[in-house]
Design a protein around this motif. Structure first.
Motif, PDB file in Angstrom:
ATOM      1  N   HIS A 509       0.780  -1.233   0.113  1.00  0.00           N
ATOM      2  CA  HIS A 509      -0.205  -0.177  -0.087  1.00  0.00           C
ATOM      3  C   HIS A 509       0.761   1.292   0.080  1.00  0.00           C
ATOM      4  CE1 HIS A 509      -3.682   2.295   1.688  1.00  0.00           C
ATOM      5  NE2 HIS A 509      -2.553   3.277   1.763  1.00  0.00           N
ATOM      6  N   HIS A 510       1.787   1.216   0.942  1.00  0.00           N
ATOM      7  CA  HIS A 510       2.762   2.688   0.941  1.00  0.00           C
ATOM      8  C   HIS A 510       3.718   2.886  -0.229  1.00  0.00           C
ATOM      9  CE1 HIS A 510       1.607   3.898   5.002  1.00  0.00           C
ATOM     10  NE2 HIS A 510       1.782   2.591   5.658  1.00  0.00           N
ATOM     11  N   ALA A 511       3.891   1.711  -0.636  1.00  0.00           N
ATOM     12  CA  ALA A 511       4.829   1.805  -1.941  1.00  0.00           C
ATOM     13  C   ALA A 511       4.019   2.434  -3.049  1.00  0.00           C
ATOM     14  CB  ALA A 511       5.439   0.324  -2.483  1.00  0.00           C
ATOM     15  N   THR A 512       2.867   2.196  -3.489  1.00  0.00           N
ATOM     16  CA  THR A 512       2.022   2.621  -4.315  1.00  0.00           C
ATOM     17  C   THR A 512       1.540   3.907  -4.067  1.00  0.00           C
ATOM     18  OG1 THR A 512       0.871   0.653  -4.505  1.00  0.00           O
ATOM     19  CG2 THR A 512      -0.254   2.323  -5.600  1.00  0.00           C
ATOM     20  N   ARG A 513       1.495   4.505  -2.508  1.00  0.00           N
ATOM     21  CA  ARG A 513       1.067   5.974  -2.424  1.00  0.00           C
ATOM     22  C   ARG A 513       2.564   6.866  -2.408  1.00  0.00           C
ATOM     23  NH1 ARG A 513      -3.666   5.998  -2.969  1.00  0.00           N
ATOM     24  NH2 ARG A 513      -5.275   5.362  -1.187  1.00  0.00           N
ATOM     25  N   THR A 514       3.536   6.150  -2.488  1.00  0.00           N
ATOM     26  CA  THR A 514       4.896   7.093  -2.331  1.00  0.00           C
ATOM     27  C   THR A 514       5.659   6.993  -3.571  1.00  0.00           C
ATOM     28  OG1 THR A 514       5.974   5.153  -0.964  1.00  0.00           O
ATOM     29  CG2 THR A 514       4.838   6.939   0.180  1.00  0.00           C
ATOM     30  N   THR A 515       5.876   5.905  -4.018  1.00  0.00           N
ATOM     31  CA  THR A 515       6.534   5.542  -5.270  1.00  0.00           C
ATOM     32  C   THR A 515       5.563   4.829  -6.256  1.00  0.00           C
ATOM     33  OG1 THR A 515       7.423   3.508  -4.252  1.00  0.00           O
ATOM     34  CG2 THR A 515       8.873   5.238  -3.920  1.00  0.00           C
ATOM     35  N   ALA A 516       5.950   3.610  -6.556  1.00  0.00           N
ATOM     36  CA  ALA A 516       4.985   3.110  -7.533  1.00  0.00           C
ATOM     37  C   ALA A 516       4.670   1.633  -7.211  1.00  0.00           C
ATOM     38  CB  ALA A 516       5.633   3.215  -8.874  1.00  0.00           C
ATOM     39  N   GLY A 517       3.574   0.994  -7.631  1.00  0.00           N
ATOM     40  CA  GLY A 517       3.091  -0.240  -7.557  1.00  0.00           C
ATOM     41  C   GLY A 517       2.585  -0.873  -8.639  1.00  0.00           C
ATOM     42  N   LEU A 518       3.223  -2.116  -8.746  1.00  0.00           N
ATOM     43  CA  LEU A 518       2.904  -2.647 -10.084  1.00  0.00           C
ATOM     44  C   LEU A 518       2.145  -4.070  -9.705  1.00  0.00           C
ATOM     45  CD1 LEU A 518       3.361  -3.198 -13.130  1.00  0.00           C
ATOM     46  CD2 LEU A 518       5.373  -4.478 -12.635  1.00  0.00           C
ATOM     47  N   TYR A 519       0.836  -4.197 -10.173  1.00  0.00           N
ATOM     48  CA  TYR A 519      -0.041  -5.203 -10.187  1.00  0.00           C
ATOM     49  C   TYR A 519      -0.506  -6.126 -11.233  1.00  0.00           C
ATOM     50  CZ  TYR A 519      -0.806  -2.331  -6.027  1.00  0.00           C
ATOM     51  OH  TYR A 519      -0.838  -1.557  -5.039  1.00  0.00           O
ATOM     52  N   ASP A 520      -0.609  -7.229 -11.229  1.00  0.00           N
ATOM     53  CA  ASP A 520      -1.069  -8.165 -12.170  1.00  0.00           C
ATOM     54  C   ASP A 520      -2.522  -8.452 -12.178  1.00  0.00           C
ATOM     55  OD1 ASP A 520      -1.508 -10.322 -13.956  1.00  0.00           O
ATOM     56  OD2 ASP A 520       0.092 -11.686 -13.301  1.00  0.00           O
ATOM     57  N   GLU A 521      -3.232  -7.719 -12.979  1.00  0.00           N
ATOM     58  CA  GLU A 521      -4.471  -7.770 -12.921  1.00  0.00           C
ATOM     59  C   GLU A 521      -5.303  -8.370 -14.226  1.00  0.00           C
ATOM     60  OE1 GLU A 521      -5.867  -3.466 -11.090  1.00  0.00           O
ATOM     61  OE2 GLU A 521      -5.168  -3.525 -12.902  1.00  0.00           O
ATOM     62  N   THR A 522      -4.520  -9.322 -14.689  1.00  0.00           N
ATOM     63  CA  THR A 522      -4.877 -10.275 -15.731  1.00  0.00           C
ATOM     64  C   THR A 522      -6.111 -11.034 -15.768  1.00  0.00           C
ATOM     65  OG1 THR A 522      -2.546 -10.561 -16.634  1.00  0.00           O
ATOM     66  CG2 THR A 522      -4.426 -12.136 -17.210  1.00  0.00           C
ATOM     67  N   SER A 523      -6.488 -11.102 -14.418  1.00  0.00           N
ATOM     68  CA  SER A 523      -7.931 -11.858 -14.129  1.00  0.00           C
ATOM     69  C   SER A 523      -8.907 -10.817 -14.348  1.00  0.00           C
ATOM     70  CB  SER A 523      -7.955 -12.333 -12.539  1.00  0.00           C
ATOM     71  OG  SER A 523      -7.977 -11.375 -11.666  1.00  0.00           O
ATOM     72  N   PHE A 524      -8.870  -9.574 -14.424  1.00  0.00           N
ATOM     73  CA  PHE A 524      -9.998  -8.827 -14.903  1.00  0.00           C
ATOM     74  C   PHE A 524     -10.782  -9.174 -15.945  1.00  0.00           C
ATOM     75  CE2 PHE A 524      -8.821  -4.242 -13.150  1.00  0.00           C
ATOM     76  CZ  PHE A 524      -8.830  -5.037 -11.762  1.00  0.00           C
ATOM     77  N   ALA A 525     -12.084  -9.412 -15.852  1.00  0.00           N
ATOM     78  CA  ALA A 525     -12.750  -9.758 -17.062  1.00  0.00           C
ATOM     79  C   ALA A 525     -12.954  -8.607 -18.301  1.00  0.00           C
ATOM     80  CB  ALA A 525     -14.259 -10.371 -16.761  1.00  0.00           C
ATOM     81  N   LYS A 526     -12.754  -9.179 -19.504  1.00  0.00           N
ATOM     82  CA  LYS A 526     -12.902  -8.206 -20.623  1.00  0.00           C
ATOM     83  C   LYS A 526     -13.786  -8.623 -21.664  1.00  0.00           C
ATOM     84  CE  LYS A 526      -8.161  -8.616 -19.443  1.00  0.00           C
ATOM     85  NZ  LYS A 526      -7.855  -9.988 -18.988  1.00  0.00           N
ATOM     86  N   ILE A 527     -14.585  -7.655 -21.957  1.00  0.00           N
ATOM     87  CA  ILE A 527     -15.703  -8.051 -22.875  1.00  0.00           C
ATOM     88  C   ILE A 527     -15.337  -7.086 -24.047  1.00  0.00           C
ATOM     89  CG2 ILE A 527     -18.105  -8.043 -23.172  1.00  0.00           C
ATOM     90  CD1 ILE A 527     -18.161  -8.471 -19.819  1.00  0.00           C
ATOM     91  N   LYS A 528     -15.645  -7.527 -25.289  1.00  0.00           N
ATOM     92  CA  LYS A 528     -15.586  -6.666 -26.296  1.00  0.00           C
ATOM     93  C   LYS A 528     -17.002  -6.558 -26.982  1.00  0.00           C
ATOM     94  CE  LYS A 528     -14.216  -8.200 -30.566  1.00  0.00           C
ATOM     95  NZ  LYS A 528     -13.070  -8.622 -31.712  1.00  0.00           N
ATOM     96  N   VAL A 529     -17.328  -5.315 -27.190  1.00  0.00           N
ATOM     97  CA  VAL A 529     -18.764  -5.114 -27.873  1.00  0.00           C
ATOM     98  C   VAL A 529     -18.306  -4.306 -29.210  1.00  0.00           C
ATOM     99  CG1 VAL A 529     -20.840  -3.671 -27.502  1.00  0.00           C
ATOM    100  CG2 VAL A 529     -19.799  -5.010 -25.568  1.00  0.00           C
ATOM    101  N   SER A 530     -18.971  -5.223 -30.194  1.00  0.00           N
ATOM    102  CA  SER A 530     -18.805  -4.730 -31.663  1.00  0.00           C
ATOM    103  C   SER A 530     -19.924  -4.867 -32.497  1.00  0.00           C
ATOM    104  CB  SER A 530     -17.485  -5.388 -32.202  1.00  0.00           C
ATOM    105  OG  SER A 530     -17.877  -6.582 -32.340  1.00  0.00           O
ATOM    106  N   GLY A 531     -19.758  -4.105 -33.583  1.00  0.00           N
ATOM    107  CA  GLY A 531     -20.961  -3.944 -34.415  1.00  0.00           C
ATOM    108  C   GLY A 531     -21.550  -2.763 -34.772  1.00  0.00           C
ATOM    109  N   PRO A 532     -22.345  -2.593 -35.924  1.00  0.00           N
ATOM    110  CA  PRO A 532     -22.768  -1.417 -36.311  1.00  0.00           C
ATOM    111  C   PRO A 532     -23.588  -0.761 -35.189  1.00  0.00           C
ATOM    112  CG  PRO A 532     -24.001  -3.100 -37.449  1.00  0.00           C
ATOM    113  CD  PRO A 532     -22.722  -3.898 -36.873  1.00  0.00           C
ATOM    114  N   ASP A 533     -24.185  -1.279 -34.312  1.00  0.00           N
ATOM    115  CA  ASP A 533     -25.036  -0.612 -33.361  1.00  0.00           C
ATOM    116  C   ASP A 533     -24.224  -0.674 -31.853  1.00  0.00           C
ATOM    117  OD1 ASP A 533     -27.172  -0.379 -35.203  1.00  0.00           O
ATOM    118  OD2 ASP A 533     -28.170  -2.237 -34.199  1.00  0.00           O
ATOM    119  N   ALA A 534     -22.730  -0.789 -31.975  1.00  0.00           N
ATOM    120  CA  ALA A 534     -22.163  -0.953 -30.755  1.00  0.00           C
ATOM    121  C   ALA A 534     -22.429   0.386 -29.844  1.00  0.00           C
ATOM    122  CB  ALA A 534     -20.791  -1.279 -31.068  1.00  0.00           C
TER     123      ALA A 534
END
Length: 842
Positions: A509-534
């Protein structure tokens, strides 16, 4: 114990109608309750199909206990409604033998007593009269018990038990009198579907069209799979996976107890049910004897051969499984320890019946990816308690499009592709059964079937001492053991909150507030919405404007017609007809199903595709995030060239990425998306470049702490379908003047005109080492006015933080309150987010 159905003569059975609006498959308590509640709502164009006699599946051999309080608010409310319904039925012409005996829960360990006190606090928020009783009072109410080793107990006077078969028949009779057609001895052999498509780009989908039986076909608009342990087999007829496993559940019915064994009539209405979860056993009265069962440590699935365990023999109707005394021995020994007469009394019946369990011990409800095909299954041995509530919410789901309460954790869409695997489903379900009576400690991790879904950096995390958690099958870093020595061990919270706590979280927590934090968030769900009515479609389903310029990122909610929040997402415009929707790890299936349903019902020509497995996501946040990224990225990452809430394609090192200038920590930075094959190289480059700038690799628990300090909401706890953006403090997302409007706009206009009745408030607790876990009651001036939605410790402000919806009159900054933590009333104060950050901080 025999099923108590009323045999019907084949010649007396009504013919199967050629058409009905709704076809319910399954004549157990679930199907009967759904049919009854549809009829109660005025929808009587319903046919219920049963392969044999009513109640001949799992219903007839259920033990029939009805306990109301659960950790989940929705399930508790469903069970409370069930009790109301069973009372009403008992007063009517078809009483189901409902006995409101009250129920005792014992604590045979200090840890269990702490759980009981936590549950007593929960109960106050529901108006349930659960209260702690002394061991002596428990013995007085259930004289057969031996109190040795009992630390305490709780009693809920409105709990009880019911005859499951009579309950099913009572509901079926009422449904039939209202006009529902019930056809027993009718086998479903096929379910036909038709293709539904609204343009050249839209996803090709199917909708139910008819149910084919051995007695003719029924055209219909809706099919409800209420098949219990047969539910998976029925769903396969339309290519849908219902992840339920029939587990062998055993209990015994004793002979009449000796008169000298008790000072009162144990079979009488005043004798309560009894549970001793530490010993894995339960009891209820049965005539002059007892029913005793439990959840053994060596459970067994029925037909667990990993490929066909959910194929039920065609002739398995009204039947039981062979007795398994060897497996039952653990329960028998424990039962005799708590109720010694169990070692003396004879056994009248040994019941071993299959009951359908789900991998997470929650019901499996809702509409599937096949339009009009609903499921109500996976009752996990507490389905009798929930049957009334299940019938009501399923009727709402069918007739109104959504239930009236938040049921996302029971929604079938929560199960991802992993549950297409019988092996994975079996492992998870067996573990669930085995731990049915375990204490649900916070951050408790599942063990079976791991690892399954992993980031391309998984091995790197392991080498760096990652402590992993699991969500939706993904292995995710909670924190790194290598960061433990950098944290402050004196901050460990009291009680349960400290069980899985690590000083590493504070260091990250403190590293993110004071310098930088690196997080692996690959598990985040990602949805692509495409098409003429998108663009038009997303502008319709979202309360914010998302049809902005290419490269714009929008934080928004998707609402239901009541204005409730169905999803909380970021939407990035990738092109004129393509958008990337990012949501939480556990919510991808739910959000994708919601979007596809809206596209289908509102006739938009779009595709909605899950692209989670194709993209890594790494979060880089903190004061040094810009300098780290600038050393690697081809793009200009200054504020002027790369504004907040925008996205740009660029390269980071050798890796092509899509960089989003967003944050969930309150520090400026980026989420970096790249194709999976670049994941390991991208991570390595970021770690190497950040080493000179104090960058630290961090886990999800630090994200939770960081977001609590900044007041970022989480869907599923702070935000649900029962909350709206105005009361949640998200009014800045609501664009009521948006051309064309959006789903839920009219409901929000009404709320805005009338004024909200409650607000999501931030509280700081007086003692920072008392940490709320969620669900705790919040009191103002001695009255319970809300419950904690989420809580934790903020390492920058050095305070314990909790969020709760409070009535407007109790929501002003400075309001003093208290939070009940395991029976302790811990003082708290309502603060604004600005006060938390700028004033409360020492």
């Amino acid at each position: 114990m025999k099923p108590r159905w009323e045999p019907e003569q084949p010649s007396a059975r009504p013919p199967v109608p050629g058409r009905a609006r709704v076809v319910v498959i399954g004549g157990g308590v679930a199907g009967a309750s759904i049919a009854y509640h549809l009829a109660e709502r005025g929808e009587c164009d319903v046919v219920l199909l049963e392969r044999s006699e009513l109640t001949s599946g799992s219903t007839f051999h259920s033990a029939g206990l009805v306990g109301q309080l659960r950790a989940d608010p929705a399930l508790t409310r469903m069970n409370m409604y069930s009790v109301e319904l069973y009372r009403e039925l008992q007063r009517g012409d078809d009483p189901p033998s409902w006995v409101e005996s009250g129920g005792i829960k014992l604590a045979s360990s200090p840890e269990r007593l702490a759980e009981i006190r936590r549950q007593i606090a929960w109960a106050t928020t529901y108006g349930l009269p659960l209260h702690e009783i002394s061991v002596a009072e428990a013995v007085d109410r259930f004289p057969l018990m031996d109190p040795a080793g009992v630390a305490g107990a709780a009693f809920l006077e409105s709990d009880g038990y019911v005859d499951p078969s009579q309950l099913c028949l009572a509901l079926a009779k009422r449904a039939r009198r209202a006009g529902v057609v019930i056809s027993s001895h009718t086998r479903v052999v096929a379910i036909e579907t038709v293709e539904v498509r609204h343009g050249v780009a839209s996803t090709r989908e199917r909708a139910v069209d008819r149910v084919c039986t051995d007695r003719g076909d029924v055209e219909c608009e809706v099919v409800v799979d209420a098949g219990g342990m047969y539910a998976a087999e029925i769903a396969r007829l339309v290519g849908v996976r219902v992840p339920v496993v029939p587990m062998s559940h055993q209990y015994v019915v004793t002979d009449a107890l000796p008169a000298a064994a008790t000072s009162r009539d144990v079979g009488g209405a005043t004798t309560p049910t009894l549970r001793d979860p530490d010993l894995l056993v339960y009891w209820r009265p049965e005539a002059a004897g007892l029913v005793m069962g439990g959840y053994e440590g060596n459970p067994e699935a029925w037909r667990a051969d990993l490929t066909s365990y959910d194929d039920i023999p065609a002739d398995f109707n009204g039947r039981l499984l062979p007795e398994s005394w060897e497996r039952f021995e653990e329960l028998a020994v424990n039962a005799a320890r708590r109720v010694p007469v169990m070692s003396e009394v004879g056994i009248r019946a040994f019941i071993n019946g299959p009951e359908a369990f789900t991998p997470d011990n929650e019901f499996c409800l809702g509409e599937t990816e096949v339009a009009g095909f609903f499921v109500a299954a996976g009752f996990c041995a507490h389905g009798i308690a929930g049957a009334g509530g299940i019938g009501r919410v399923m009727a709402e789901w069918i007739l109104d499009g959504r239930p009236s309460m938040d049921l996302w954790h029971m929604d079938i869409s929560r199960f991802g592709g992993a549950y297409a695997s019988p092996a994975y489903t079996l492992q998870r379900t067996t573990e669930t059964y085995q731990k049915y009576y375990d204490i649900s400690y916070p951050a408790l991790e599942r063990e079976s079937g791991r690892p399954l879904r992993v980031s391309p950096v998984y091995d790197w995390h392991r080498r760096q001492g990652a402590s992993f958690g699991e969500k939706a099958g993904w292995e995710r870093v909670n924190y790194y053991e290598t960061n433990v020595a950098l944290g402050d061990g004196t901050l460990r919270p009291y009680g349960w909150a400290g069980r899985s706590w690590s000083p590493a979280t504070g260091a990250e927590h403190h590293a993110t507030r004071t310098t930088a934090g690196l997080y692996d968030e690959t598990s985040f769900a990602k949805i692509k919405v495409s098409g003429p009515d998108a663009a038009a479609f997303l502008d319709w389903v979202c309360d914010n404007r998302v049809a902005r310029d290419v490269g714009d990122v929008t934080y928004t909610q998707a609402l239901n017609a009541r204005g409730g929040i169905e999803a909380d997402v970021t939407v990035t415009r990738r092109g004129s007809d393509e958008f990337l929707v990012v949501t939480g790890t556990a919510f991808g299936g739910h959000d994708r199903a919601w979007l596809r349903k809206r596209a289908r019902e509102d006739s938009y020509d779009v595709r909605v595709d899950d692209v989670t497995g194709s993209l890594v996501c790494f979060g880089l946040w903190g004061p040094s995030a810009r300098v780290v990224l600038a050393s690697l990225a081809r793009a200009d990452v200054s504020d002027e060239a790369f504004p907040f809430m925008t996205a740009q394609p660029t390269t980071v090192g050798e890796c092509p990425v899509l960089a989003l200038r967003v944050t969930f920590t309150g520090e400026h930075g980026w989420e970096l998306y790249a194709s999976m094959e670049y994941g390991a190289a991208l991570w390595t480059r970021l770690v190497e470049a950040g080493s000179a700038h104090g960058l630290r690799v961090c886990g999800y628990r630090a994200i939770e702490s960081l977001r609590l300090e900044r007041g970022y909401r989480v869907w599923g706890s702070d935000l649900t379908p029962e909350t709206n953006p105005l009361e949640a403090g998200l009014g800045f997302c609501v664009k009521l003047d948006k051309p064309g409007g959006f789903v839920g706009a009219e409901a929000l206009r009404e709320v805005r005109a009338a004024g909200v009745s409650r607000r999501l408030c931030c509280l700081v607790l007086d003692d920072p080492r008392f940490v709320a876990l969620g669900g705790e009651p919040v009191s103002v001036e001695g009255a319970v006015v809300g419950r904690v939605t989420s809580g934790g410790f903020g390492y920058t402000v050095a305070r314990s933080i909790a969020y709760a919806y409070l009535p407007v009159e109790s929501s002003a900054a400075g309001t003093t309150a208290s939070v009940d933590l395991f029976g302790d009333a811990v003082g708290a104060k309502v603060v604004t987010q600005r006060q938390l950050w700028n004033v409360v901080r020492p």
